[in-house]
Design a protein around this motif. Structure first.
Motif, short mmCIF file in Angstrom:
data_model
loop_
_atom_site.label_atom_id
_atom_site.label_comp_id
_atom_site.label_asym_id
_atom_site.label_seq_id
_atom_site.Cartn_x
_atom_site.Cartn_y
_atom_site.Cartn_z
N SER A 168 -6.43 -2.06 -4.10
CA SER A 168 -6.87 -1.07 -5.09
C SER A 168 -5.67 -0.61 -5.90
CB SER A 168 -7.51 0.13 -4.37
OG SER A 168 -7.65 1.22 -5.26
N TYR A 169 -5.68 -0.88 -7.20
CA TYR A 169 -4.59 -0.42 -8.06
C TYR A 169 -4.63 1.09 -8.23
CZ TYR A 169 -3.38 -5.22 -9.18
OH TYR A 169 -2.96 -6.52 -9.08
N TYR A 170 -5.81 1.68 -8.04
CA TYR A 170 -5.92 3.13 -8.15
C TYR A 170 -5.22 3.82 -6.99
CZ TYR A 170 -8.11 7.75 -8.46
OH TYR A 170 -8.32 9.10 -8.54
N LYS A 171 -5.37 3.25 -5.78
CA LYS A 171 -4.75 3.85 -4.58
C LYS A 171 -3.42 3.19 -4.20
CE LYS A 171 -7.95 6.86 -3.40
NZ LYS A 171 -7.68 8.31 -3.29
N SER A 172 -3.09 2.06 -4.86
CA SER A 172 -1.86 1.31 -4.58
C SER A 172 -1.76 0.87 -3.12
CB SER A 172 -0.62 2.15 -4.96
OG SER A 172 -0.64 2.45 -6.33
N CYS A 173 -2.90 0.48 -2.57
CA CYS A 173 -2.94 -0.06 -1.21
C CYS A 173 -4.26 -0.81 -1.04
CB CYS A 173 -2.80 1.05 -0.16
SG CYS A 173 -4.16 2.24 -0.15
N HIS A 174 -4.45 -1.42 0.11
CA HIS A 174 -5.70 -2.13 0.39
C HIS A 174 -6.75 -1.13 0.87
CE1 HIS A 174 -2.58 -5.25 0.61
NE2 HIS A 174 -3.51 -6.02 0.09
#
Length: 217
Positions: A73-79
């Motif tokens: 997730s680019y929004y959360k910067s993690c999987h």
């Protein structure tokens, strides 16, 4: 008692609770029924049938390169895994989608949730302006979304600003219920890959329990 045995007991009880409660909570009442318990903050939005929002939960990094890209997730910067949460104006959760990979867009999530199958002409959906779903709505179903500044626009009109404040006051219902869901420890930690086959039902059971705790039957 081995870890495998504990795991099987856990999965069995999730299945039992899900099957017992899914028929009670996973349904969207008709608009007249909703309007009978509609709070005052929806006075300017009397046709709102559901308020929707997306929420993400961190997940263990997958092994495969393809899966890593899918869950990132680019929004959360993690999987992450992602859910669509639908709440009635009275504050009760009426639908939680299955889990989708973190790269799923809000529009893809909305379409895949198939919530439109339960809506009728005259219904209104309230959501954040990030949900670009206007072009996939059938005739007669409308959106209540805050105004946005597009193109060369740099300022809202007074009417747009007032309308956005009123929308935010009403939309807080879905944000509050997601907050209640995330009080459960399972949604506040990283989900293991081994839990993914069961996570959709687990999160739905959490939503059922939140409704029971808030006495929104």
């Amino acid at each position: 008692c081995s870890c495998q045995t504990i795991g099987r007991i856990w999965e069995t009880w999730v299945e039992v609770i899900y099957n017992k409660l899914v028929g009670i909570f996973e349904k969207i009442p008709d608009l007249p029924t909703i309007q009978a318990t509609m709070p005052a903050c929806f006075a300017k939005f009397p046709n709102v049938r559901i308020i929707i929002d997306a929420t993400e939960v961190p997940v263990q990094k997958p092994n495969g390169v393809k899966e890593q890209a899918e869950f990132y997730s680019y929004y959360k910067s993690c999987h992450t895994i992602k859910f669509l949460v639908c709440v009635l104006p009275n504050g009760s959760i009426c639908r939680v989608s299955n889990a989708f990979p973190g790269s799923t867009t809000d529009k893809e999530l909305f379409i895949a949730s198939r919530v439109l199958e339960d809506l009728r002409p005259g219904d209104m959906i309230m959501c954040d302006k990030g949900f670009m779903i206007a072009d996939c709505l059938p005739d007669g179903i409308t959106l209540a979304v805050p105004a946005g500044l597009w193109g060369d626009r740099k300022q809202f009109t007074m009417e747009e600003a007032r309308n956005s404040r009123e929308l935010s006051s009403a939309r807080v219902h879905v944000e509050r219920m997601i907050g209640y869901m995330k009080r459960y420890k399972l949604m506040g930690r990283k989900i293991y890959i081994s839990e993914l086959p069961h996570i959709s039902k687990i999160v739905k059971v959490i939503s059922f329990l939140v409704n029971l705790q808030n006495k929104k039957l």
